[in-house]
Scaffold this motif. Structure first.
Motif, short mmCIF file in Angstrom:
data_model
loop_
_atom_site.label_atom_id
_atom_site.label_comp_id
_atom_site.label_asym_id
_atom_site.label_seq_id
_atom_site.Cartn_x
_atom_site.Cartn_y
_atom_site.Cartn_z
N LYS A 73 1.00 -1.15 -0.08
CA LYS A 73 -0.10 0.03 0.15
C LYS A 73 1.03 1.24 0.04
N ASP A 74 0.34 2.20 -0.59
CA ASP A 74 1.23 3.58 -0.63
C ASP A 74 1.68 3.85 0.77
N ALA A 76 3.87 2.33 2.56
CA ALA A 76 4.44 1.26 3.44
C ALA A 76 5.76 1.29 3.40
N SER A 94 4.02 5.11 -4.28
CA SER A 94 3.11 4.56 -4.86
C SER A 94 3.14 3.23 -5.97
N SER A 233 -5.38 5.51 4.33
CA SER A 233 -4.43 5.19 3.25
C SER A 233 -4.22 6.54 2.48
N ASN A 234 -3.20 6.74 1.81
CA ASN A 234 -3.11 8.08 0.74
C ASN A 234 -4.01 8.02 -0.32
N THR A 235 -4.47 6.98 -0.71
CA THR A 235 -5.40 6.95 -1.76
C THR A 235 -6.94 7.44 -1.21
N THR A 346 -2.65 11.47 6.10
CA THR A 346 -2.91 10.19 6.77
C THR A 346 -2.67 10.63 8.15
N GLN A 370 -11.33 1.12 8.12
CA GLN A 370 -10.04 0.68 7.84
C GLN A 370 -8.79 1.16 8.78
N CYS A 371 -9.04 1.58 9.81
CA CYS A 371 -8.27 2.50 10.67
C CYS A 371 -8.06 1.92 11.94
N SER A 535 -8.15 -5.87 -2.39
CA SER A 535 -7.44 -5.05 -3.07
C SER A 535 -8.64 -3.87 -3.99
#
Length: 613
Positions: A73-74, A76, A94, A233-235, A346, A370-371, A535
């Motif tokens: 994941k971005d 990481a 990324s 996440s960054n996304t 984040t 998701q946190c 994913s």
């Protein structure tokens, strides 16, 4: 110390230990194994090298194969490695399909970076774990915050089902910028506007959670508030940031490591300072650093003690210049922080931005399901009021340590809060999928409260189960010996695409097992999106084919047991959903039994024998 704090600290230690073991490249863990488990990408082809914002080496790379990169994941923590060389720590910026970018925490690129056989692998994220431990250890000294912690962990007030609130009295007084919001979305906006402490927005798939949050943030700014926006996440941070930027909101995106997205780059400190006077000073400093680096690199790998000392001194200079650059940047960013209405990042990105001298009224955490809980406590102190948005019936945070998961470490902050926070608002209308596709999830996960927008009624068959029972299409271990696959199910997919004339561009195949995804990429059309369910969370396609893989005589369904994964899988399709599985294996489980009964009533039940295999 509060027992629940102790448990969380214990979990962080367990997770740290598990990461160190799982990610290590040694006699026990061969490179082949790490690749098979999706923990290493090797070999990579370096396509570009440059020095980034704070003068760290940055590398763009491509892969000659489509990776199963669930874990990459971005943001990481990674290590760049090469056999026989000292690995270099860094961070993944990324990874999109076969192309990616990472940053190294080193004064320069390693000499071997463009040799054959370079790879990257995941590494323990010791920085994040040390921040989480520090925050939890200090939590009891912050009285108001610790009261909130006690509330969220108070067994006496826990309820199993949230009671959804109503705020109809304030809706009339709000002048909505977005006139298309439905009543449940308007109520959530009104609740956030009135929030005094902590409010939860529960957004099942396709219910317009981001749209609702953007309207709420707009209303808070209009009322004179300064806002923090975060997501794990960054996304996810980029996703909500883009929506806010489109509304003309003054947003500063911090800690975003990637320069992929132009619209967002213009709203990062780096983008905003691109042509400033200070940027010219920074450029001069970078040139000086480059000169020292060149001098240092004259001393090649094999050299004596005096040369090594000389080289180290030169690299020390590079480090000093980098500190100077960081100070200059921090000074410039200060002004940007004050001007922005919204600062987004984040949890660790916001923690690192050192913005605690500024006053923020509201913190909004999107994708809060998701946190993991300790990450949330890293940023809760930064604002007076909190909004958590997400869906605890979709996938929980990823945790490697089974023992930590058993102790509840994979319970998200949303899950912890939804049982004890009274102000919970459900977004109750979904705009993504046909009614019959959403129906099962609505009944099973959302107490039949999830409605479908009127225009998405049913016109024909939208949901099909293809049963492989008795066909001998059994699950097998993949060639790497770690993940399961089922070739028979993939042959059905091939037939299905032919007979139903499915367009691979608007379709996707998803499966819980990485082994099946790897096998599918070998067998199925290149234009078809193929992904693990994990994913694919947050995405959608016209047609979704779900391959369940499990088929054995023992009725063993492994991690199909996490029904939330199935909830994600069956709520990705807009028009047509096909599920392929063995009813004899999954049918003994009450959840899957209910699902099969639903399809028999509402959809089409087919067997493998209908396909000319």
């Amino acid at each position: 110390m509060h027992p629940q704090l102790q448990t969380l600290l214990q979990c962080i230690n367990l997770e740290e230990k598990e990461q160190a073991q799982r990610y290590s490249l040694d006699q026990q863990h061969t490179l082949k194994q790490l690749k098979a488990e999706g923990l290493a990408l090797h070999p990579i082809i370096v396509t570009r090298r440059s020095f980034g914002y704070a003068d760290y080496p940055e590398i763009s790379f491509k892969l000659s194969f489509p990776p199963e990169a669930n874990m990459f994941k971005d943001g990481a923590a990674i290590e760049c490695f090469m056999a026989g060389e000292e690995p270099v720590k860094g961070v993944l910026m990324s990874l999109d399909g076969k192309n990616g970018e990472f940053r190294l925490f080193a004064p320069d690129f390693p000499d071997w970076i463009e040799d054959n056989g370079v790879g990257i692998k995941l590494a323990p994220d010791t920085r994040t774990t040390s921040i989480m431990k520090k925050v939890l250890n200090e939590l009891e000294t912050n009285k108001p915050l610790f009261r909130l912690f006690e509330q969220l962990h108070d067994e006496a007030i826990k309820s199993t089902a949230p009671s959804y609130g109503k705020y109809s009295n304030t809706i009339s007084s709000i002048n909505f910028r977005n006139n298309l919001l439905n009543e449940s979305q308007q109520q959530a906006v009104a609740a956030i506007a009135e929030n005094e402490n902590i409010t939860i927005v529960h957004g099942p798939p396709g219910t317009g959670k981001t749209t609702t949050l953007i309207e709420a943030i707009f209303q808070l700014i209009k009322a004179g508030e300064k806002i923090l926006v975060s997501a794990p996440s960054n996304t996810a941070v980029d996703n909500i940031s883009k929506g806010l930027i489109q509304q003309g909101i003054k947003l500063l995106r911090v800690g975003n490591t990637s320069k992929v997205d132009e619209t967002i780059f213009a709203h990062t400190p780096e983008g905003k300072l691109a042509n400033s006077k200070q940027q010219k000073e920074i450029k001069q400093l970078k040139i000086r650093a480059e000169e020292f680096r060149k001098m240092a690199l004259k001393y090649k790998r094999s050299f004596g003690k005096a040369e090594r000392e000389q080289r180290n001194l030169l690299f020390k200079e590079v480090k000093n210049i980098r500190t100077e650059i960081k100070k200059l940047q921090a000074y410039n960013e200060e002004k940007l922080f004050e001007e922005a209405d919204v600062i987004a990042g984040t949890p660790i990105g916001l923690y690192d931005a050192h913005i605690n001298r500024l006053t923020f009224q509201t913190l909004v955490i999107d994708e809060a399901g998701q946190c993991i809980e300790p990450l949330a406590w890293c940023i809760f102190p930064l604002a007076n009021k909190i909004v958590l948005a997400g869906d605890h019936w979709q996938l929980p945070p990823t945790v490697l340590s089974h023992e930590a998961a058993r102790l509840g470490f994979n319970r998200s902050i949303l899950e912890a809060a939804i049982e004890t926070v009274p102000a919970v608002f459900l977004l109750n209308t979904q705009y993504r999928m046909r009614e019959v596709i959403a129906g099962f999830s609505s009944n099973y996960f959302y107490n039949s409260l999830l409605l479908t927008a009127a225009h998405l009624g049913n016109s024909s068959t939208h949901i099909t189960f293809i049963d492989t029972a008795g066909s001998g299409y059994n699950e097998e271990r993949g060639p790497d010996g770690t993940s399961l696959q089922n070739e028979g199910e993939l042959r059905i997919v091939q037939k299905l695409m032919e007979t139903e004339m499915l367009n691979p561009v608007t379709s996707a195949l998803i499966s819980p097992y990485a082994g099946q995804v790897a096998a599918a990429r070998e067998m199925l059309p290149k234009q078809l999106r193929i992904s693990t369910i994990d994913s694919f969370q947050g995405q959608e396609k016209e047609t979704i084919i779900v391959s369940l893989v499990r088929s054995n005589d023992d009725g063993d369904i492994g991690f199909l047991k996490d029904y939330r994964r199935m909830n994600v899988a069956i709520t990705r399709a807009k028009e047509q959903l096909f599920v392929i599985g063995d009813s004899a294996t999954i049918g003994a489980d009450s959840f899957y039994n209910t699902f099969l009964t639903y399809i028999e009533k509402q959809g089409t039940y087919r067997t493998v024998w209908e396909f000319d295999m």
